[in-house]
Design an enzyme around this catalytic site. Sequence first.
Site, PDB file in Angstrom:
ATOM      1  N   SER A  11       0.858  -1.184   0.000  1.00 56.66           N
ATOM      2  CA  SER A  11       0.000   0.000   0.000  1.00 56.66           C
ATOM      3  C   SER A  11       0.895   1.235   0.000  1.00 56.66           C
ATOM      4  CB  SER A  11      -0.944  -0.053   1.218  1.00 56.66           C
ATOM      5  OG  SER A  11      -1.863   1.000   1.192  1.00 56.66           O
ATOM      6  N   HIS A  38      -2.478  -0.860  -3.411  1.00 62.24           N
ATOM      7  CA  HIS A  38      -3.627   0.026  -3.200  1.00 62.24           C
ATOM      8  C   HIS A  38      -3.418   1.296  -4.015  1.00 62.24           C
ATOM      9  CE1 HIS A  38      -4.532  -1.872   0.986  1.00 62.24           C
ATOM     10  NE2 HIS A  38      -4.956  -2.621  -0.009  1.00 62.24           N
ATOM     11  N   ASP A 131      -4.986  -4.551   5.623  1.00 62.55           N
ATOM     12  CA  ASP A 131      -5.316  -5.427   4.499  1.00 62.55           C
ATOM     13  C   ASP A 131      -4.160  -6.401   4.263  1.00 62.55           C
ATOM     14  OD1 ASP A 131      -6.776  -6.468   2.396  1.00 62.55           O
ATOM     15  OD2 ASP A 131      -6.118  -4.950   0.963  1.00 62.55           O
TER      16      ASP A 131
END
Length: 193
Positions: A11, A38, A131
Amino acid sequence: MNYEAIVIGVSAGGINAMKTILPTLPTQFGIPIVIVQHIGARSDGEWFRILEKLCNIKIKEAEEKEEIKSGMVYVAPPNYHLLIEKDKTFSFSIGERVNFSRPSIDVLFETASEVYEDKLIGVILTGANSDGAQGLKKIKENGGLAVVQDPLTAEIALMPRSAIEATSVDYVLSLEKIAELFIRLDQNNLEQR
């Protein structure tokens, strides 16, 4: 162990992390790599085109129903969950966000672990949410290898820390050491053929 795929979740800080790992992989690197980064829903994909210029192996955005092939790096398209089907092809979903994310790392990791089982390497790198932690746990439950960036070396440590708290991991390494591990595991694959 003969590994058949590497899945990477990353991310915030991900571009720099990928710039450290991917360019070190040799042209003949064989294990396919699938990345969920992401990114915004309107991203134009420039982030991986920058990487492509630095790398020895081919990088491309995954396509619906595309067969996963060795020697390739695939990235999830913006605003779709990326899933791996039993026949080792990609499928997309516009389902609800998971951990505030679409694409979600957990979705990729969980579907990949069902397909590849103990022949899968799951990797969590820098990021600002949790996540991937549950997906990495699923990879471990199915006998796969769990690798996490050392939180002390991560641009943002939350995602690596969450993964370490969620499951027992096999390796906690710097980005440079993760790249070395990939090369070593790929070499082991070649020696076992």
